[in-house]
Design an enzyme around this catalytic site. Sequence first.
Site, short mmCIF file in Angstrom:
data_model
loop_
_atom_site.label_atom_id
_atom_site.label_comp_id
_atom_site.label_asym_id
_atom_site.label_seq_id
_atom_site.Cartn_x
_atom_site.Cartn_y
_atom_site.Cartn_z
N THR A 84 0.83 -1.22 0.00
CA THR A 84 0.00 0.00 0.00
C THR A 84 0.86 1.27 0.00
O THR A 84 1.90 1.31 0.67
CB THR A 84 -0.97 0.01 1.21
OG1 THR A 84 -1.69 1.24 1.18
CG2 THR A 84 -0.25 -0.08 2.54
N ASP A 86 -14.08 5.84 -3.35
CA ASP A 86 -13.55 5.35 -4.64
C ASP A 86 -14.33 5.99 -5.79
O ASP A 86 -13.75 6.46 -6.77
CB ASP A 86 -13.70 3.83 -4.75
CG ASP A 86 -12.68 3.08 -3.91
OD1 ASP A 86 -11.57 3.61 -3.70
OD2 ASP A 86 -13.00 1.97 -3.45
N GLY A 99 -16.09 -6.22 -11.86
CA GLY A 99 -15.81 -6.56 -10.46
C GLY A 99 -16.25 -5.43 -9.53
O GLY A 99 -17.09 -4.59 -9.92
N LYS A 106 -14.01 -4.92 1.57
CA LYS A 106 -14.86 -3.76 1.25
C LYS A 106 -16.36 -4.04 1.35
O LYS A 106 -17.14 -3.13 1.62
CB LYS A 106 -14.55 -3.25 -0.16
CG LYS A 106 -13.23 -2.52 -0.26
CD LYS A 106 -13.08 -1.89 -1.63
CE LYS A 106 -11.73 -1.23 -1.75
NZ LYS A 106 -11.64 -0.40 -2.95
N ALA A 125 -14.57 -2.81 -8.38
CA ALA A 125 -14.16 -1.47 -8.81
C ALA A 125 -15.09 -0.97 -9.91
O ALA A 125 -15.51 0.19 -9.91
CB ALA A 125 -12.72 -1.51 -9.31
P1 ATR Z 1 -12.06 -5.68 -8.26
O1 ATR Z 1 -12.98 -5.86 -7.10
O2 ATR Z 1 -10.74 -5.05 -7.90
O3 ATR Z 1 -12.71 -4.99 -9.40
P2 ATR Z 1 -12.50 -8.38 -9.20
O4 ATR Z 1 -13.81 -8.40 -8.52
O5 ATR Z 1 -11.61 -9.56 -9.09
O6 ATR Z 1 -11.62 -7.15 -8.72
O7 ATR Z 1 -12.77 -8.04 -10.74
C1 ATR Z 1 -11.78 -8.07 -11.68
C2 ATR Z 1 -12.39 -7.79 -13.05
O8 ATR Z 1 -11.34 -7.89 -14.01
C3 ATR Z 1 -13.42 -8.82 -13.47
O9 ATR Z 1 -14.38 -8.17 -14.27
C4 ATR Z 1 -12.61 -9.79 -14.29
O10 ATR Z 1 -13.37 -10.52 -15.25
P3 ATR Z 1 -14.24 -11.83 -14.83
O11 ATR Z 1 -15.49 -11.31 -14.21
O12 ATR Z 1 -14.44 -12.54 -16.11
O13 ATR Z 1 -13.35 -12.59 -13.86
C5 ATR Z 1 -11.67 -8.85 -15.00
N1 ATR Z 1 -10.46 -9.53 -15.46
C6 ATR Z 1 -9.40 -9.92 -14.73
N2 ATR Z 1 -8.45 -10.48 -15.51
C7 ATR Z 1 -8.93 -10.44 -16.80
C8 ATR Z 1 -8.43 -10.86 -18.08
N3 ATR Z 1 -7.23 -11.42 -18.20
N4 ATR Z 1 -9.20 -10.63 -19.16
C9 ATR Z 1 -10.40 -10.05 -19.05
N5 ATR Z 1 -10.93 -9.63 -17.88
C10 ATR Z 1 -10.21 -9.82 -16.76
#
Ligand code: ATR
Length: 289
Positions: free
Chosen positions: A24, A111, A137, A75, A139
Amino acid sequence: MNTPLKITGKTGVCGVIGDPVGHTVSPAMHNAAFSALGLNFVYMPFRVPKKDLADAVQGMRALNIRGLNVTIPHKVEVMALLDEIEPSARAIGAVNVIVNDKGLLKGCNTDAPGFMRALKERGIKVKGRTVVILGAGGASRAICFALASGGAGLIILNRTPGRASQYAADITKATGQTVEAMPLNPQNLAVAMEKGRILVNTTSVGMSPEASETLVKSDIIKPQHTVVDIVYNPVKTRLLKDAEKAGAGTINGLDMLVWQGALAFEKWTGHRAPVEIMRKEALRALKGI
Ligand code: ATR
């Protein structure tokens, strides 16, 4: 030069709870800000595994900790442990800041407004525009709520189809904005980019050590686009480099990190955050990672 931190019997304590917290940059950013304003506060990292979250929140009350940032993986779960949740944080479904007012713990979300502020500071208007969002996700959810509340229509593209449609309906209900959700593939993305003025990557794609990755083929980025990446390590991602080359506007993840921190700082201290100092220290801390 900032005055060095001096801990006394009256020092207010803030910090971050998450797991992991080793990378962080928030302590560097907030301690520099306290020191720049001569405020008697200190900011500490607290690694809290999932099983200890309730004890940590109870500890915040017991130790009279003034403020906490909440990060992955807490969160959402933290919401059930607080006394009050701001309506916007409730709508988003996530809390990233807790304010302790004499034992009453209030959950907030900076955020989403931090993201909007970063756009505003760069003169980017969202009202009446279509924004293309990559990822569905936590975010993404916060950013989508903020953008739709600001009057933007949304096209959300996600690798796992169906994940975005779960909250697309909530957002439309809350804001009246049009929200389309579709599978992430090159064809859908190309069509979405023709309709959209702003592109936001909310996925972790492009994050160090996979810094050469991007989900967007560079030839679909045009000068009229503004490209926003929430990834802040590296500060200039492959996506942002491609956007710059295409003549598009760019906003990096550091801006959003700094603004969410600045808004949290203001809630805890009641003082206007020294944003440029926070940005400089966050950048310095990132280089040290
Ligand atoms: P956060 O809470 O930080 O947003 P998360 O809930 O893990 O993290 O969400 C990550 C997002 O990035 C998701 O939409 C994920 O897609 P999936 O729902 O299909 O898992 C997306 N993501 C991560 N790696 C990816 C990749 N290599 N290609 C496309 N989408 C990806």
